[in-house]
Design a protein around this motif. Structure first.
Motif, PDB file in Angstrom:
ATOM      1  N   LYS A   4       8.355  56.093 -51.243  1.00  0.00           N
ATOM      2  CA  LYS A   4       9.322  55.708 -51.731  1.00  0.00           C
ATOM      3  C   LYS A   4      10.199  56.686 -52.699  1.00  0.00           C
ATOM      4  N   PHE A   5      11.479  56.627 -52.038  1.00  0.00           N
ATOM      5  CA  PHE A   5      12.454  57.652 -53.532  1.00  0.00           C
ATOM      6  C   PHE A   5      13.336  56.857 -53.267  1.00  0.00           C
ATOM      7  N   GLN A   6      14.373  57.281 -53.929  1.00  0.00           N
ATOM      8  CA  GLN A   6      15.631  57.726 -54.006  1.00  0.00           C
ATOM      9  C   GLN A   6      16.156  59.005 -54.106  1.00  0.00           C
ATOM     10  N   TYR A   7      17.524  58.895 -53.409  1.00  0.00           N
ATOM     11  CA  TYR A   7      18.341  59.894 -52.908  1.00  0.00           C
ATOM     12  C   TYR A   7      19.378  60.857 -54.411  1.00  0.00           C
ATOM     13  N   ASN A   8      18.611  60.990 -55.822  1.00  0.00           N
ATOM     14  CA  ASN A   8      19.009  60.845 -56.942  1.00  0.00           C
ATOM     15  C   ASN A   8      17.753  63.324 -57.655  1.00  0.00           C
ATOM     16  N   LYS A   9      18.743  63.191 -59.125  1.00  0.00           N
ATOM     17  CA  LYS A   9      18.052  63.740 -59.666  1.00  0.00           C
ATOM     18  C   LYS A   9      16.534  62.491 -60.150  1.00  0.00           C
ATOM     19  N   ASN A  13      12.827  64.478 -59.788  1.00  0.00           N
ATOM     20  CA  ASN A  13      11.902  64.544 -60.943  1.00  0.00           C
ATOM     21  C   ASN A  13      10.870  64.496 -60.821  1.00  0.00           C
ATOM     22  N   ASN A  14      10.913  62.923 -60.754  1.00  0.00           N
ATOM     23  CA  ASN A  14      10.003  61.853 -60.582  1.00  0.00           C
ATOM     24  C   ASN A  14       8.232  62.354 -59.625  1.00  0.00           C
ATOM     25  N   ILE A  15       9.009  62.171 -58.008  1.00  0.00           N
ATOM     26  CA  ILE A  15       8.529  62.798 -57.662  1.00  0.00           C
ATOM     27  C   ILE A  15       7.073  64.029 -56.992  1.00  0.00           C
ATOM     28  N   GLY A  16       8.359  65.114 -58.555  1.00  0.00           N
ATOM     29  CA  GLY A  16       7.995  66.362 -58.535  1.00  0.00           C
ATOM     30  C   GLY A  16       6.539  66.492 -59.220  1.00  0.00           C
ATOM     31  N   LYS A  17       6.681  65.851 -60.537  1.00  0.00           N
ATOM     32  CA  LYS A  17       5.438  65.311 -61.563  1.00  0.00           C
ATOM     33  C   LYS A  17       4.116  65.091 -60.784  1.00  0.00           C
ATOM     34  N   GLN A  18       4.813  64.550 -60.103  1.00  0.00           N
ATOM     35  CA  GLN A  18       3.564  63.232 -59.311  1.00  0.00           C
ATOM     36  C   GLN A  18       2.408  64.701 -57.684  1.00  0.00           C
ATOM     37  N   LEU A  19       3.351  65.269 -57.386  1.00  0.00           N
ATOM     38  CA  LEU A  19       3.207  66.470 -56.732  1.00  0.00           C
ATOM     39  C   LEU A  19       1.926  67.488 -57.556  1.00  0.00           C
ATOM     40  N   LYS A  20       3.246  67.612 -58.422  1.00  0.00           N
ATOM     41  CA  LYS A  20       1.691  68.485 -59.325  1.00  0.00           C
ATOM     42  C   LYS A  20       1.059  68.204 -59.996  1.00  0.00           C
ATOM     43  N   ARG A  22      -1.024  65.958 -58.332  1.00  0.00           N
ATOM     44  CA  ARG A  22      -1.906  66.301 -57.398  1.00  0.00           C
ATOM     45  C   ARG A  22      -2.523  67.555 -56.798  1.00  0.00           C
ATOM     46  N   GLN A  23      -1.451  68.160 -57.091  1.00  0.00           N
ATOM     47  CA  GLN A  23      -1.731  69.733 -56.413  1.00  0.00           C
ATOM     48  C   GLN A  23      -3.395  69.963 -57.550  1.00  0.00           C
ATOM     49  N   ARG A  24      -2.640  69.884 -58.856  1.00  0.00           N
ATOM     50  CA  ARG A  24      -4.208  70.097 -59.597  1.00  0.00           C
ATOM     51  C   ARG A  24      -5.505  69.938 -59.858  1.00  0.00           C
ATOM     52  N   ALA A  25      -5.000  67.866 -59.444  1.00  0.00           N
ATOM     53  CA  ALA A  25      -6.336  67.377 -59.251  1.00  0.00           C
ATOM     54  C   ALA A  25      -7.458  67.998 -58.476  1.00  0.00           C
ATOM     55  N   LEU A  26      -6.715  68.661 -57.156  1.00  0.00           N
ATOM     56  CA  LEU A  26      -7.526  68.480 -55.831  1.00  0.00           C
ATOM     57  C   LEU A  26      -8.339  69.050 -56.012  1.00  0.00           C
ATOM     58  N   PRO A  27      -8.390  70.869 -56.214  1.00  0.00           N
ATOM     59  CA  PRO A  27      -9.553  71.547 -56.715  1.00  0.00           C
ATOM     60  C   PRO A  27     -10.606  70.875 -57.221  1.00  0.00           C
ATOM     61  N   VAL A 159      -1.600  63.432 -46.434  1.00  0.00           N
ATOM     62  CA  VAL A 159      -0.923  62.069 -46.499  1.00  0.00           C
ATOM     63  C   VAL A 159      -0.250  62.575 -47.658  1.00  0.00           C
ATOM     64  N   GLN A 160      -0.537  62.206 -49.859  1.00  0.00           N
ATOM     65  CA  GLN A 160       0.240  62.457 -50.028  1.00  0.00           C
ATOM     66  C   GLN A 160       1.261  63.687 -50.205  1.00  0.00           C
ATOM     67  N   ILE A 161       0.478  64.806 -50.412  1.00  0.00           N
ATOM     68  CA  ILE A 161       0.872  65.725 -51.287  1.00  0.00           C
ATOM     69  C   ILE A 161       1.756  66.359 -50.056  1.00  0.00           C
ATOM     70  N   PRO A 162       1.193  66.539 -48.289  1.00  0.00           N
ATOM     71  CA  PRO A 162       2.902  66.231 -47.681  1.00  0.00           C
ATOM     72  C   PRO A 162       3.970  65.633 -47.766  1.00  0.00           C
ATOM     73  N   GLY A 163       3.462  64.273 -47.725  1.00  0.00           N
ATOM     74  CA  GLY A 163       4.306  62.867 -48.150  1.00  0.00           C
ATOM     75  C   GLY A 163       5.216  63.808 -49.426  1.00  0.00           C
ATOM     76  N   TYR A 164       4.632  63.826 -50.786  1.00  0.00           N
ATOM     77  CA  TYR A 164       5.717  63.973 -51.746  1.00  0.00           C
ATOM     78  C   TYR A 164       6.060  65.507 -51.279  1.00  0.00           C
ATOM     79  N   GLN A 165       5.878  66.139 -50.528  1.00  0.00           N
ATOM     80  CA  GLN A 165       6.676  67.689 -50.317  1.00  0.00           C
ATOM     81  C   GLN A 165       8.041  67.331 -49.864  1.00  0.00           C
ATOM     82  N   GLU A 166       7.399  66.718 -48.576  1.00  0.00           N
ATOM     83  CA  GLU A 166       8.395  66.263 -47.640  1.00  0.00           C
ATOM     84  C   GLU A 166       9.559  65.495 -48.322  1.00  0.00           C
ATOM     85  N   ALA A 167       9.583  65.126 -49.022  1.00  0.00           N
ATOM     86  CA  ALA A 167      10.911  63.458 -49.953  1.00  0.00           C
ATOM     87  C   ALA A 167      11.488  64.851 -50.806  1.00  0.00           C
TER      88      ALA A 167
END
Length: 204
Positions: A4-9, A13-20, A22-27, A159-167
């Motif tokens: 879920k996201f909105q088309y604004n900055k 930013n929030n989705i960017g934080k969530q993505l980072k 998960r990317q840090r936690a994955l290894p 699921v989540q990392i590709p989903g956040y990247q697409e968003a």
């Protein structure tokens, strides 16, 4: 799982934080999954080895089967089993501690001479049986946690990392389009103003 996201900055930013995050936690999650898998296998092998040792010990005492008929069944009784916990790959697992026995009274002069040895044999066999059971329980706990970690790895990775990247791509594209439209509108307004000023200047 739809992100879920909105088309604004702010949303970007929030989705960017969530993505980072998960990317840090994955290894780390992948390392934990691997450690849990190896530890579960090791615990299962240890349980099987102890079980084989128990069966081997029992078969060694087959020749004493007739003597066990003379043994009082309530002579050795387990009254308490101490279980401690040990962390394996961040998971609490059981470890067998002290086993408390209650030894019944017997007359050392009247009872068969092998009674004290029989007590020690039963204590040894019961410890092997309990160790095998604790190791198997440890293996099941580790395997359950490994499955949960695998699910989380798959959720993040597939699921989540590709989903956040697409968003993020969609929001950025939308914001770029909006900026281009805004620039185009601004140019139109400026050219209209310029044309209007020219008309006013020529009219004077």
């Amino acid at each position: 799982m739809a992100i879920k996201f909105q088309y604004n900055k702010t949303s970007l930013n929030n989705i960017g934080k969530q993505l980072k995050m998960r990317q840090r936690a994955l290894p780390t999650l992948k390392n934990k999954e691997s450690a849990l898998r190896l530890s579960a296998i090791a615990a299962r092998k240890q349980s099987e080895a102890i079980q084989r040792e128990l069966e081997s010990s029992l078969s060694r005492y087959d020749s004493m089967a007739a003597l066990w008929n003379e043994f009082k069944p309530d002579l050795v009784r387990i009254v308490d089993v101490e279980l401690t916990t040990a962390k394996v790959a961040g998971v609490n697992t059981p470890e067998l501690g002290e086993i408390k026995y209650e030894i019944g009274e017997f007359d050392a002069f009247c009872a068969p001479a092998w009674y004290p040895d029989g007590v020690e044999i039963l204590k040894s066999l019961s410890r092997l049986g309990l160790e095998a059971e604790v190791c198997m329980r440890k293996s099941r706990i580790l395997d359950f946690q490994r499955r949960k970690t695998t699910q989380k790895v798959n959720l993040y990775e597939k699921v989540q990392i590709p989903g956040y990247q697409e968003a993020i791509r969609k929001i950025k594209r939308y914001l770029e389009d909006e900026e281009n439209l805004s620039k185009a509108s601004s140019k139109i307004v400026k050219s209209r103003h310029a044309a209007q000023e020219e008309e006013e200047a020529s009219a004077q």
